[in-house]
Design a protein around this motif. Structure first.
Motif, PDB file in Angstrom:
ATOM      1  N   THR A 161      17.649  -6.515 -38.198  1.00  0.00           N
ATOM      2  CA  THR A 161      17.466  -7.540 -39.219  1.00  0.00           C
ATOM      3  C   THR A 161      16.502  -7.011 -40.271  1.00  0.00           C
ATOM      4  N   VAL A 180       4.308 -13.243 -37.766  1.00  0.00           N
ATOM      5  CA  VAL A 180       5.628 -13.211 -37.142  1.00  0.00           C
ATOM      6  C   VAL A 180       5.453 -12.694 -35.710  1.00  0.00           C
ATOM      7  N   SER A 181       6.524 -12.691 -34.968  1.00  0.00           N
ATOM      8  CA  SER A 181       6.457 -12.181 -33.599  1.00  0.00           C
ATOM      9  C   SER A 181       6.587 -10.656 -33.585  1.00  0.00           C
ATOM     10  N   LYS A 218       7.862 -11.849 -46.758  1.00  0.00           N
ATOM     11  CA  LYS A 218       7.321 -10.941 -45.740  1.00  0.00           C
ATOM     12  C   LYS A 218       7.300  -9.506 -46.264  1.00  0.00           C
ATOM     13  N   LYS A 224      12.790  -5.764 -34.458  1.00  0.00           N
ATOM     14  CA  LYS A 224      14.135  -5.906 -35.033  1.00  0.00           C
ATOM     15  C   LYS A 224      14.205  -5.290 -36.428  1.00  0.00           C
ATOM     16  N   TRP A 225      13.139  -5.453 -37.214  1.00  0.00           N
ATOM     17  CA  TRP A 225      13.121  -4.851 -38.549  1.00  0.00           C
ATOM     18  C   TRP A 225      13.128  -3.340 -38.444  1.00  0.00           C
ATOM     19  N   GLN A 281       8.558  -9.175 -31.737  1.00  0.00           N
ATOM     20  CA  GLN A 281      10.006  -8.952 -31.662  1.00  0.00           C
ATOM     21  C   GLN A 281      10.627  -8.866 -33.065  1.00  0.00           C
ATOM     22  N   SER A 282      10.097  -9.644 -33.993  1.00  0.00           N
ATOM     23  CA  SER A 282      10.601  -9.565 -35.376  1.00  0.00           C
ATOM     24  C   SER A 282      10.367  -8.177 -35.940  1.00  0.00           C
ATOM     25  N   PRO A 314      13.308  -8.471 -43.072  1.00  0.00           N
ATOM     26  CA  PRO A 314      12.467  -9.630 -43.370  1.00  0.00           C
ATOM     27  C   PRO A 314      12.849 -10.277 -44.698  1.00  0.00           C
ATOM     28  N   GLN A 357       3.063  -2.721 -33.274  1.00  0.00           N
ATOM     29  CA  GLN A 357       3.956  -3.774 -33.761  1.00  0.00           C
ATOM     30  C   GLN A 357       3.269  -5.131 -33.653  1.00  0.00           C
ATOM     31  N   ALA A 391       2.470  -7.697 -36.650  1.00  0.00           N
ATOM     32  CA  ALA A 391       3.047  -9.036 -36.542  1.00  0.00           C
ATOM     33  C   ALA A 391       1.980 -10.108 -36.766  1.00  0.00           C
TER      34      ALA A 391
END
Length: 139
Positions: free
Chosen positions: A39, A26-27, A45, A33-34, A29-30, A41, A17, A21
């Motif tokens: 969430t 991005v982080s 993205k 989450k995806w 964590q993003s 993107p 990950q 990232a």
């Protein structure tokens, strides 16, 4: 679909990950989450992700393996249209999505090519003749 495809493609490409990232700024964590579906993107993205993994944006977002005999997201430009049955006279019905993708219409002539090691291929007759002319003119 998107989250499953993202996880599959990241793992297929042996990426963590964190590595993914970094590639799209991005982080970690993003990405997490995806992949969890918490969430999604933004479009930019998603475009970057499809380019990194070499798949179409549509397949990244919408491809469902269970609708394609369990096969996962194909590389961009490669298709699995489904299974067809051969009739008693050797005829097959080309799936509608394949006809649309390759602009095959009623009355078109198709050339059937074969390679015993790789299988059968179909090409529109007009395209085959253009290719043959190109080869002939280069010689």
């Amino acid at each position: 679909m998107f989250k499953d495809n993202l996880v599959y493609l990241r793992k297929l490409n042996n990426m963590t990950q964190e590595e993914l990232a970094e590639k799209i700024n991005v982080s970690r964590q993003s990405i997490a989450k995806w992949e969890s579906g918490e969430t999604v993107p933004d479009l930019e993205k998603c475009k970057l992700l499809s380019e990194i993994f070499g798949v179409s944006l549509d397949d990244l977002a919408n491809y469902e393996a269970e609708n394609h005999m369990g096969m996962n997201v194909p590389p961009k430009g490669k298709h699995l249209f489904g299974i067809v049955k051969v009739g008693e006279k050797g005829q097959i019905v080309i799936p509608a999505k394949a006809r649309k993708t390759f602009d095959i219409k009623v009355g078109d002539s198709l050339v059937v090519l074969g390679d015993e090691a790789q299988g059968i291929a179909l090409i529109k007759g007009a395209d085959f003749l253009k290719l043959a002319d190109m080869i002939r003119n280069d010689i």
